[in-house]
Design a protein around this motif. Sequence first.
Motif, PDB file in Angstrom:
ATOM      1  N   SER A  13       0.849  -1.193   0.000  1.00 42.73           N
ATOM      2  CA  SER A  13       0.000   0.000   0.000  1.00 42.73           C
ATOM      3  C   SER A  13       0.887   1.246   0.000  1.00 42.73           C
ATOM      4  CB  SER A  13      -0.883   0.000   1.244  1.00 42.73           C
ATOM      5  OG  SER A  13      -1.361   1.315   1.461  1.00 42.73           O
ATOM      6  N   LEU A  15       0.222   4.110   0.664  1.00 45.66           N
ATOM      7  CA  LEU A  15      -0.088   5.076   1.724  1.00 45.66           C
ATOM      8  C   LEU A  15       1.079   5.250   2.692  1.00 45.66           C
ATOM      9  CD1 LEU A  15      -2.523   6.781   2.680  1.00 45.66           C
ATOM     10  CD2 LEU A  15      -3.161   4.879   4.166  1.00 45.66           C
ATOM     11  N   HIS A  38      -1.410  -1.352  -4.157  1.00 46.15           N
ATOM     12  CA  HIS A  38      -2.677  -0.991  -3.522  1.00 46.15           C
ATOM     13  C   HIS A  38      -2.705   0.526  -3.319  1.00 46.15           C
ATOM     14  CE1 HIS A  38      -6.189  -1.950  -0.948  1.00 46.15           C
ATOM     15  NE2 HIS A  38      -5.756  -0.984  -0.155  1.00 46.15           N
ATOM     16  N   ASP A  40      -4.828   3.746  -1.877  1.00 46.03           N
ATOM     17  CA  ASP A  40      -5.881   4.077  -0.911  1.00 46.03           C
ATOM     18  C   ASP A  40      -6.439   5.467  -1.166  1.00 46.03           C
ATOM     19  OD1 ASP A  40      -6.060   1.773   0.914  1.00 46.03           O
ATOM     20  OD2 ASP A  40      -3.928   2.195   1.221  1.00 46.03           O
ATOM     21  N   HIS A  71      -8.474   1.135  -3.901  1.00 49.05           N
ATOM     22  CA  HIS A  71      -9.412   0.943  -2.776  1.00 49.05           C
ATOM     23  C   HIS A  71     -10.105   2.275  -2.511  1.00 49.05           C
ATOM     24  CE1 HIS A  71      -9.691  -0.046   1.841  1.00 49.05           C
ATOM     25  NE2 HIS A  71     -10.879   0.023   1.276  1.00 49.05           N
ATOM     26  N   MET A  73     -12.210   4.420  -0.474  1.00 52.37           N
ATOM     27  CA  MET A  73     -12.850   4.626   0.837  1.00 52.37           C
ATOM     28  C   MET A  73     -13.581   5.962   0.737  1.00 52.37           C
ATOM     29  SD  MET A  73      -9.668   3.343   3.157  1.00 52.37           S
ATOM     30  CE  MET A  73      -8.529   3.552   1.797  1.00 52.37           C
ATOM     31  N   PRO A 146     -10.940   1.455   8.432  1.00 50.24           N
ATOM     32  CA  PRO A 146     -10.210   2.179   7.396  1.00 50.24           C
ATOM     33  C   PRO A 146      -9.996   3.651   7.741  1.00 50.24           C
ATOM     34  CG  PRO A 146     -12.468   1.766   6.698  1.00 50.24           C
ATOM     35  CD  PRO A 146     -12.271   1.023   7.992  1.00 50.24           C
ATOM     36  N   GLY A 147      -8.970   4.224   7.152  1.00 54.54           N
ATOM     37  CA  GLY A 147      -8.697   5.652   7.338  1.00 54.54           C
ATOM     38  C   GLY A 147      -7.238   5.954   7.618  1.00 54.54           C
ATOM     39  N   GLY A 150      -0.793   1.888   9.666  1.00 56.73           N
ATOM     40  CA  GLY A 150      -0.070   1.683  10.916  1.00 56.73           C
ATOM     41  C   GLY A 150      -0.908   1.252  12.110  1.00 56.73           C
ATOM     42  N   ASP A 177      -6.631  -6.189   4.604  1.00 58.98           N
ATOM     43  CA  ASP A 177      -6.004  -4.867   4.568  1.00 58.98           C
ATOM     44  C   ASP A 177      -6.040  -4.250   5.964  1.00 58.98           C
ATOM     45  OD1 ASP A 177      -5.142  -2.327   3.909  1.00 58.98           O
ATOM     46  OD2 ASP A 177      -6.884  -1.806   2.686  1.00 58.98           O
ATOM     47  N   GLY A 179      -2.855  -3.690   9.256  1.00 56.75           N
ATOM     48  CA  GLY A 179      -2.111  -4.375  10.312  1.00 56.75           C
ATOM     49  C   GLY A 179      -1.489  -5.686   9.871  1.00 56.75           C
ATOM     50  N   GLY A 199       1.173  -1.912   4.172  1.00 54.00           N
ATOM     51  CA  GLY A 199       1.764  -0.583   4.053  1.00 54.00           C
ATOM     52  C   GLY A 199       3.003  -0.471   4.915  1.00 54.00           C
ATOM     53  N   SER A 200       2.793  -0.316   6.220  1.00 54.29           N
ATOM     54  CA  SER A 200       3.905  -0.106   7.158  1.00 54.29           C
ATOM     55  C   SER A 200       4.936  -1.230   7.108  1.00 54.29           C
ATOM     56  CB  SER A 200       3.387  -0.006   8.588  1.00 54.29           C
ATOM     57  OG  SER A 200       2.267   0.827   8.628  1.00 54.29           O
TER      58      SER A 200
HETATM   59  C1  DX5 Z   1      -6.246   1.797   5.714  1.00 51.71           C
HETATM   60  C2  DX5 Z   1      -5.850   1.454   4.300  1.00 51.71           C
HETATM   61  C3  DX5 Z   1      -4.736   0.498   4.226  1.00 51.71           C
HETATM   62  C4  DX5 Z   1      -3.441   0.953   4.860  1.00 51.71           C
HETATM   63  C5  DX5 Z   1      -2.795  -0.257   5.469  1.00 51.71           C
HETATM   64  O1  DX5 Z   1      -7.406   2.531   5.700  1.00 51.71           O
HETATM   65  O2  DX5 Z   1      -6.949   0.907   3.591  1.00 51.71           O
HETATM   66  O3  DX5 Z   1      -4.510   0.051   2.895  1.00 51.71           O
HETATM   67  O4  DX5 Z   1      -2.540   1.549   3.981  1.00 51.71           O
HETATM   68  O5  DX5 Z   1      -1.689   0.142   6.177  1.00 51.71           O
HETATM   69  P1  DX5 Z   1      -0.922  -0.808   7.210  1.00 51.71           P
HETATM   70  O6  DX5 Z   1      -0.405  -1.980   6.428  1.00 51.71           O
HETATM   71  O7  DX5 Z   1       0.160   0.068   7.732  1.00 51.71           O
HETATM   72  O8  DX5 Z   1      -1.914  -1.215   8.250  1.00 51.71           O
END
Ligand code: DX5
Length: 226
Positions: A13, A15, A38, A40, A71, A73, A146-147, A150, A177, A179, A199-200
């Motif tokens: 991701s 993000l 991915h 966001d 994705h 949101m 979502p939002g 990390g 998606d 954590g 992501g993280s």
């Molecule tokens: C959260 C996003 C995710 C986010 C995941 O709202 O939809 O795609 O980037 O990030 P990590 O992997 O850090 O939880």
Amino acid sequence: MPDANANIRIAPSLLAADFARLGDAIAAVEQAGADQLHLDIMDGHFVPNLSIGVPVVESVSRCTDLFLDTHLMIEEPVRYAPAFASAGSDLITFHIEVVDHPRDAVKAIRDLGVKVGVALNPGTPAESIFGVEELVDLVLVMTVWPGFGGQSFIADTCPKIELIAPRLAPHQWLEVDGGITPKTVGRAVEAGANTLVAGSSVFGGDPQEGIAQLRDAAIAARRERH
Ligand code: DX5
Ligand code: ZN
């Protein structure tokens, strides 16, 4: 028995990447063997945050051949889907919570010539997508609210993954998606997920190492499951 590795897909991701160096981030995950990217998209209404929009997707699309998993949101996903399809999205996922007629939403997005996904928040029951799951290419079970990147993986979402997994055909992706780390990914895969957004755990350190660790842990869990 199908190859236990074959259907694990890693979806970094962006993000969690450095937005001033997106090109470098994309090149790094491409080299590390990412299966898709991915993206966001947040509107500050459906989720309490804003992120990127159409112009960034357009730029990303110009600098990579990776499959773009978008994705949304956002409220009114059907209204904005054409702009994302034109920008280069290969798949557009909408949230079940924001549409009144999900089967119509799937058709409207598919008619744009892209693949379609449907997403569920942690508090939304599996049953909310029954009757829609057969029409989509991907079901996204959010493993955090979502939002924000990390956050910590919500293990209570695993029974929902277990309910949805047997309803999908092998060519459909079951994505998780939020954590997802080498420590948590096994639980999601054991429950039935095969497409793993991270992501993280990819951009927080060396992307090559992050992707390799996720893939190893996912494949180990997949073997257990078979
Ligand atoms: C959260 C996003 C995710 C986010 C995941 O709202 O939809 O795609 O980037 O990030 P990590 O992997 O850090 O939880
Ligand atoms: Zn996402």
